[in-house]
Structure formats: C-alpha cells, structure tokens
Enzyme design. Structure first.
Site, PDB file in Angstrom:
ATOM      1  CB  ALA A  44      -1.020   0.190   1.195  1.00 15.67           C
ATOM      2  CE1 TYR A  46       7.377   0.244  -5.813  1.00 14.64           C
ATOM      3  CE2 TYR A  46       5.291   0.055  -6.845  1.00 14.64           C
ATOM      4  CZ  TYR A  46       6.754   0.118  -6.947  1.00 14.64           C
ATOM      5  OH  TYR A  46       7.323   0.269  -8.386  1.00 14.64           O
ATOM      6  CG  ASP A  47      -0.111   0.138  -4.483  1.00 19.61           C
ATOM      7  OD1 ASP A  47       0.881  -0.192  -5.231  1.00 19.61           O
ATOM      8  OD2 ASP A  47      -1.040  -0.715  -4.043  1.00 19.61           O
ATOM      9  CE  LYS A 131      19.775 -23.257 -24.862  1.00 17.26           C
ATOM     10  NZ  LYS A 131      18.563 -23.006 -25.109  1.00 17.26           N
ATOM     11  NE  ARG A 152      20.240 -15.253 -31.473  1.00 16.86           N
ATOM     12  CZ  ARG A 152      19.844 -16.549 -32.025  1.00 16.86           C
ATOM     13  NH1 ARG A 152      18.766 -17.121 -32.020  1.00 16.86           N
ATOM     14  NH2 ARG A 152      20.750 -17.135 -32.870  1.00 16.86           N
ATOM     15  CE  LYS A 315      26.680 -18.536 -21.196  1.00 15.94           C
ATOM     16  NZ  LYS A 315      25.745 -17.422 -20.612  1.00 15.94           N
ATOM     17  CE  LYS A 339      18.207 -27.648 -26.746  1.00 13.27           C
ATOM     18  NZ  LYS A 339      16.847 -27.411 -27.277  1.00 13.27           N
ATOM     19  CB  CYS A 436     -22.051 -53.092 -20.848  1.00 12.74           C
ATOM     20  SG  CYS A 436     -22.531 -51.926 -19.655  1.00 12.74           S
ATOM     21  CB  CYS A 457     -20.138 -53.236 -17.534  1.00 14.60           C
ATOM     22  SG  CYS A 457     -19.145 -52.284 -18.677  1.00 14.60           S
TER      23      CYS A 457
HETATM   24  S1  IVH Z   1      24.328 -17.435 -23.698  1.00 17.80           S
HETATM   25  C1  IVH Z   1      27.094 -16.255 -26.720  1.00 17.80           C
HETATM   26  N1  IVH Z   1      22.977 -18.388 -21.686  1.00 17.80           N
HETATM   27  O1  IVH Z   1      19.789 -19.947 -25.492  1.00 17.80           O
HETATM   28  C2  IVH Z   1      26.056 -16.977 -26.225  1.00 17.80           C
HETATM   29  N2  IVH Z   1      21.952 -18.223 -23.470  1.00 17.80           N
HETATM   30  O2  IVH Z   1      21.310 -20.298 -28.498  1.00 17.80           O
HETATM   31  C3  IVH Z   1      24.935 -16.100 -26.050  1.00 17.80           C
HETATM   32  N3  IVH Z   1      19.849 -19.441 -23.592  1.00 17.80           N
HETATM   33  O3  IVH Z   1      18.290 -17.863 -27.318  1.00 17.80           O
HETATM   34  C4  IVH Z   1      23.851 -17.175 -25.177  1.00 17.80           C
HETATM   35  N4  IVH Z   1      19.595 -19.486 -21.216  1.00 17.80           N
HETATM   36  O4  IVH Z   1      18.304 -17.057 -25.322  1.00 17.80           O
HETATM   37  C5  IVH Z   1      23.167 -17.831 -23.014  1.00 17.80           C
HETATM   38  N5  IVH Z   1      22.393 -19.012 -19.654  1.00 17.80           N
HETATM   39  C6  IVH Z   1      22.164 -18.970 -20.848  1.00 17.80           C
HETATM   40  C7  IVH Z   1      20.998 -19.165 -21.561  1.00 17.80           C
HETATM   41  C8  IVH Z   1      20.872 -18.777 -22.958  1.00 17.80           C
HETATM   42  C9  IVH Z   1      19.008 -19.564 -22.419  1.00 17.80           C
HETATM   43  C10 IVH Z   1      19.190 -18.982 -24.776  1.00 17.80           C
HETATM   44  C11 IVH Z   1      19.313 -17.677 -25.366  1.00 17.80           C
HETATM   45  C12 IVH Z   1      19.548 -18.064 -26.889  1.00 17.80           C
HETATM   46  C13 IVH Z   1      19.743 -19.623 -26.909  1.00 17.80           C
HETATM   47  C14 IVH Z   1      21.153 -19.825 -27.359  1.00 17.80           C
END
Ligand code: IVH
Length: 703
Positions: A44, A46-47, A131, A152, A315, A339, A436, A457
């Site tokens: 409230a 915040y509002d 991911k 993108r 990464k 995946k 049946c 049945c």
């Molecule tokens: S890095 C250079 N990190 O996966 C690397 N992508 O093909 C750039 N995605 O459409 C992406 N989770 O939207 C990265 N932890 C994550 C991710 C991620 C999902 C998606 C991203 C992109 C696709 C990569």
C-alpha cells in the site's frame, strides 16, 4: 525568524525534485520486491508513492523520463515494431546433442584439445548456468537509463519491444552510478509456471464471459513470446514476465569508465550488483567432472524449479580464454548448451477412445501417433474427463503438444489451432457405456461419467479380475489382460470365485493356450489361495480403498468379519479413513452379492492368517480426532502428531463437527476460529501434555 508558510504550494523546482526522489525510491523498492523478493515497505505504501509520482507527472507530462516507474504500465499501441540493428550480434550457442553426462565430457575434451592442454594440465574452469526456456533479449542502457529492449531476431537485427519490456518489474529502468555510461545486458525473458497458470485461468474466465479474440496459452514460453510481441503494451503489462541476465553485448571500454572483468562469473556478479536478476544456481565448475555434477544435480531438481528450463549452459570462465577460442560461424567455441531430454513434443491425435475403469469411470483417452518424449515413447494420453477434454478442446486429427515431466503421466497440454483439419468435431462424452451400452451417468457435483452397468459391464468385470489378480493384491501370476479378455468374452468367468472353478480343460481350450501355460495358470491359482488379509481386502476393489487403507483396515480390525460388520462410526476410527471411504466400505458390504463373492472365495479355499484387532482400537485416544494449529512453545507439529497417533488418535487437517479437540499454539488462525465457532474444546500445549500424561502408554515420548 520568519514562520515558514506551511500552506504554500511547492514551486516547480521543488516539485520536479520531489518527482526525482520518488523515482529513486520506487526504483529501490521495485528491486527489493521483484528481484530480491524482500520488500521493505507494504504494497500500500508503494502504491501511495507511485500515485504521488503519477499525479505530478499528470500535471507536468513534459517531466516524464524514460526511467520513470510510471512507464511500466504500458503506452499507446504501436502499428508495428521498429527494427533494431544489434551493435554486437546476438549469437546462438552450439547444442550438445548427447543428453547424457558424456555430452559434458565431450565438450571439455574438445576445448582441451583446442587449447592444446595435455593430461597433466589443470582442469578448465567453467561457469555452469541454467538454459532458460524463454526469449533472448538485449537491454541497452545509455547514461544508466534503459533506452531500448530488442529481441534477438536473426542475430543481426531484432525488434524494438522497449514498451513491453519496461512493464517487467524485475528489469531495472535505471542503473546505479557505479554502472558505465553504455551497457547492453543480454538475458532471457520468461514466464514462471505459477504466473502462467494464473494467466491461463484469467484467460479462461474471459473466454467463459464471452470475450472475443482471447485464448489460452499452451506453455509458459509461448505465453511469454506472445506478451513480448504485443503491439499494445497495456496488454503486455498484464502478462507477468520475468527476466534472468546471463551476459552482455556492447559495453563502454575501460578507458571510458567501462568495467574490467577477468571472468564471466565476475561479470555476472557485477550485473547482479547493478540490480539484474541472476539465477542462484550459477556455479563455477572445474573440468568435465564439475560439469557432469552440475548437469546431474540440475536434471534431478529440474521439476522443482518455478520455471521451465530445457538444459544447462557451460561457458569458459576466463574471458581471455574465451577470446582465444573465438567463434565458428555464429557460435562461440567457448560455450555449449547441454540439453535435457525434451519434455514436450508435437504429435497428432489418431482417435479419442473412451475407456471403462473398474469402478465404471469413463475416461476419454487420446490415442496418439507414437512420440518420444521425456525419455519414453508415448502413444496414449488421458484427457481425464469431459470437462478437461472440452477445456483443452482436443479433436481427432489435431496436432497437439504432449508433455511428460519427471515421472508424471503424459498429458496433452494444448492444441495447435492453426493445424486443425476442417470439419474436426468437438469431443462429446457418449450417453451410453461404449462397452455394455448401459446409461452413462454423471452425478451432480461429480466430474466423472460412470457406466451404470456395474458387473453386468464386461469392461468393469475384466478390470475387477485384473485388479484382484495383480501382484499387489491376491497375485495370480500369468492372469493378464489377454487371458482375462478371453475368459470374460467367452463367458467362462463371471464373478471372482469363478476363477477358482476353472478347470484345466477350460483353459486349455482357449485360443493360443498351450498345455504348459494352462497348467501354469492352474498352479498360480492354487498358489494364490494363501494370501494375507490386506491383500484380500485391497483385491476386492472397494471404491476408495487402496493398498494403504486396506492395510490400515486389516491392522485395526484384525479379521475380515470384523471389517465386514463395522459400522461407519467404527470405520471412521481407522487411521486415514474419512467419511467418504467409510461410507464406501459400508455400501460395499451391504450388497448381498458382494458378501456372497467373499463367502464363495473362502469356500473355494482362499484363506489368510487372521488375528486380533490391533492394539490401536484399545489405545486410550482411539476414535478421537485432533487438529493441530499454530506454533506450540516447545513441541513441533510433527512431534505432537506422533504423540497423538501413538495414543491411537487421528490427526486431521481441518476442523469440523467431528473434531474432538483442537491443539492450538501461537498465531493459530482460521482453524482456531472454527473450533471456537463450533464449540470444539481447545487445548494448549500444557493441557495436551496433561491429557497424554493421563494415558501413560502414550506419553513415553515426552522427555
Ligand atoms: S548465452 C554467446 N546463456 O539459448 C552465448 N543463452 O542459442 C549467447 N539461453 O536464444 C547465449 N539460457 O536465449 C546463454 N544461460 C544462458 C541461456 C541462454 C537460455 C538461450 C538464449 C539463446 C539460446 C542460445
């Protein structure tokens, strides 16, 4: 000293400054609320701040800034999105197709090779991330203010969806002074599963109220994509989106005050410090072993996350190594997506069958073109009942999304309406049992249709034989669907005792039944005659009596006659037996033909060791129902439950007229109110301890 004039109207400069202060404050509280999940002020308040700012901006529209929190609610609809050329291309990541742990090992081996590392060299340091299953987004901040959000697109050029992205509470509209003058943050826009369910529920209500052009969404990803691509940002503002940051695009160079990062992990921590949500699961992982451990731990906790992921991303942590490894075409060599097996797949509905269960329940089942999803081949998906089938509007010939997550049974999550073939008819529940021909009835307040044929049945009969003969019940090895089907269709068995009247000749005369198999069945029937009371009770197939209730009944009453004679009141004293179950058991044994089946089975030689009623019936608090609520001074709720159950009492979750006592502690809420309203005696911890102490058999757990 002159008295300050309390009633003077603030001048413009003061008002403009107030607006500035309000924006900073609202920004701070939005971060606490949306990102940290730890608000400092009530909604409230915040509002109130928000409305104050809004009213200043209404008087002075020329003061509205791009980073004002008031801009999160959406603006005038667009005719189309403008295109945006990305200053730094938005790359995709290579996907490791091997969904097993070896996928991670392959990636590590490849990189070691590319970096010329030998066996004795140290393991590569990685950052392991989730991911997310949403849409990639690039957020551009100039002078620390969000100026553009772009999808993108093809990686080079995307669409300007700034108006819609501003509505996402988790995305900062302004960055702290420590952030550089130019920064692009890359990440994923997604929708949480609970937000998705709630959105679909609202959509269903709109549709039910006759709204035109509204639809439900098949999954969170589609719902998120739809919201991001809304030309009318006021609609986008009503779609609850979330965001996770996972990288950067263009950033001011160090000589212009840009950050100096050595590692990707450091980069993520900095983004977090500037107010961006970064997933808490992010880890630094060492070598292939670290990646595999991460993959396994996420795979097993995947279904508990509040949002969908379709894998993990690895990464290389050191940014200098990333630069050294570089790119192949549009993908960096230093990252890979690993995946998980897909939990959703597309397939087509070949037919919708209505199956008849043991208790006559009619279940519509979609027969699917076989599809590999969630690790198994799926050919059927239940549509549960008429309401569900209508709600999903699945029709024969439709292309549907099938989902199988974890060990959950596969389900049709939605239909692709664009792929519907012309003339496809909506599903309707038949008015008669497809097996049946007896009337199919749906009782008031029930969701299920039932065949009213009972044991007339043949489908119900078949199911009841299979239920009786299953391993967890009386177990007749080898008596499976095919055999039961033949026996019932040929009219050889009509009731359970008929099974034990089967002769070798009957069996051997059946199609494709070798003498040896016939003898095996005879032996299995003989062997099944010695069983246990719980298995026998379960095998009878009384509605609502599963394995654990059967065990509880056997333990409580000790012998079958006592169960058969028990009144509803007596049945209610058994742990886990509520009014519906008690009624169902009573109804079952009140039917003369059911009692006859039991007698005949016994006459055929089915038997089990019988015993005395368990000690439970004679325990001091047997037959008493308790409800525990609030926090007690010393005992935990589980301890109280254990103590009460050891004394023979039942512990229920809600208060009703049948509750004997409510045990209430601090901050007891509606349950206590209900108890007082119904006049149920309320005990505090001391009174409970007293009560238990009066019954020494149960108080041994109290120290
Ligand atoms: S890095 C250079 N990190 O996966 C690397 N992508 O093909 C750039 N995605 O459409 C992406 N989770 O939207 C990265 N932890 C994550 C991710 C991620 C999902 C998606 C991203 C992109 C696709 C990569």
């Amino acid at each position: 000293m002159p008295t300050p004039d309390l009633f003077s109207v603030p001048d413009d400069a003061a008002l403009q400054q107030r607006a500035q202060v309000l924006r900073r404050e609202l920004q701070h509280h939005a971060h606490r609320y949306y990102v940290l999940d730890a608000p400092e002020i009530p909604d409230a308040e915040y509002d109130r701040l928000f409305q104050e700012l809004q009213s200043i901006e209404v008087q002075h529209p020329e003061w509205v800034t791009a980073d004002s929190p008031t801009q999160r609610v959406g603006g005038a609809p667009l005719a189309q999105f403008a295109s945006v050329r990305h200053a730094v291309p938005m790359l995709s990541i290579r996907t490791e197709t091997d969904t097993q742990a070896s996928g991670a090992a392959n990636f590590d081996a490849r990189l070691r090779n590319q970096l010329g590392l030998g066996e004795t060299d140290a393991p590569i340091e990685y950052v392991a991330e989730l991911k997310f299953d949403g849409l990639a987004m690039s957020l551009r901040y100039e002078d620390r203010v969000l100026v553009q959000a772009a999808t993108r697109g093809d990686g080079e050029t995307g669409e300007d969806v700034t108006q819609n992205i501003r509505t996402i509470g988790q995305i900062p509209l302004r960055l702290p002074d420590s952030a550089p003058a130019l920064l692009e943050v890359r990440g994923e826009v997604y929708m949480r599963r609970d937000d998705f369910e709630a959105l679909n529920e609202r959509q269903r209500q709109k549709i039910a109220a006759g709204a035109k052009g509204e639809k439900t969404f098949v999954n969170p990803r589609n719902a998120a994509a739809g919201a991001v691509r809304q030309l009318d940002s006021t609609i986008a503002a009503q779609r609850p989106l979330s965001f996770f940051a996972y990288g950067v695009g263009e950033v001011a160079p160090p000589e212009q005050g840009g950050p100096v990062w050595q590692t990707h992990f450091e980069l993520l921590q900095t983004l977090k410090g500037w107010g961006f949500p970064v997933a808490e699961q992010v880890r630094v992982a060492l070598g292939a072993a670290g990646l595999i451990a991460f993959h396994e731990s996420i795979a097993s906790s995947r279904d508990k996350l509040p949002y969908d992921i379709d894998g993990v991303v690895y990464k290389v942590n050191r940014l200098d190594l990333q630069r050294q490894l570089g790119f192949v075409t549009r993908e960096p060599r230093w990252a890979v997506a690993h995946k998980f097996p897909a939990q959703e797949q597309l397939t087509t509905v070949l037919d919708i069958e209505v199956q008849v269960g043991r208790t006559g329940k009619l279940t519509p089942v979609a027969k699917l073109s076989p599809v590999f999803v969630g690790g198994v081949t799926v050919t059927n998906a239940t549509l549960h009942n008429e309401d569900e089938a209508r709600r999903k509007d699945v029709r024969i010939g439709d292309t549907v999304i099938v989902r199988r997550a974890g060990d959950v049974i596969p389900e049709v999550v939605g239909v692709l309406p664009d792929k519907r073939i012309e003339g496809a008819q909506p599903f309707t529940m038949p008015s008669h049992c497809p097996v049946c021909g007896s009337a199919a009835v749906r009782e008031e307040g029930e969701v299920d249709h039932r065949c009213s044929g009972g044991l007339f049945c043949s489908a119900q009969r078949k199911q009841s034989f299979l239920h009786f003969a299953q391993r967890r019940a009386v177990e007749v090895e080898g008596l499976g669907d095919k055999l039961v089907e033949q026996l019932v269709d040929a009219g050889i068995v009509k009731t359970l005792p008929d099974l034990y009247r089967l002769g070798f000749v009957h069996l051997a005369s059946l199609d494709r039944m070798a003498e040896k198999s016939a003898q095996n069945i005879m032996d299995a029937l003989e062997k099944s005659k010695l069983t246990t009371l719980p298995r026998f009770i379960f095998g009878l197939g009384i509605r609502h009596v599963g394995e654990s209730t059967a065990k509880a009944l056997a333990a409580h009453f000790g012998n079958l006659d006592a169960v058969m004679q028990a009144t509803e009141e007596q049945l209610l004293q058994v742990a886990d037996v509520g009014p519906v179950v008690a009624r169902s058991i009573r109804t079952f044994f009140d039917q003369p033909h059911n009692r006859e089946v039991v007698e005949q089975l016994r006459a055929c030689g089915v038997h089990w060791p019988e015993g005395q009623p368990s000690a439970a019936a004679s325990l001091p608090l047997a037959g008493k129902t308790f409800v525990v609520t609030g926090t007690l001074p010393t005992l935990s709720r589980d301890q109280v439950k254990d103590l009460l159950e050891a004394a023979g009492a039942k512990v229920a979750g809600s208060v009703s007229k049948k509750t004997h006592y409510v045990v209430a502690g601090a901050e007891a809420g509606s349950k206590l109110d209900k108890a007082l309203e119904l006049g149920v005696p309320v005990l505090d911890e001391a009174a409970l301890v007293q009560l238990l102490a009066n019954h020494p058999s149960a108080s041994s757990g109290l120290g």
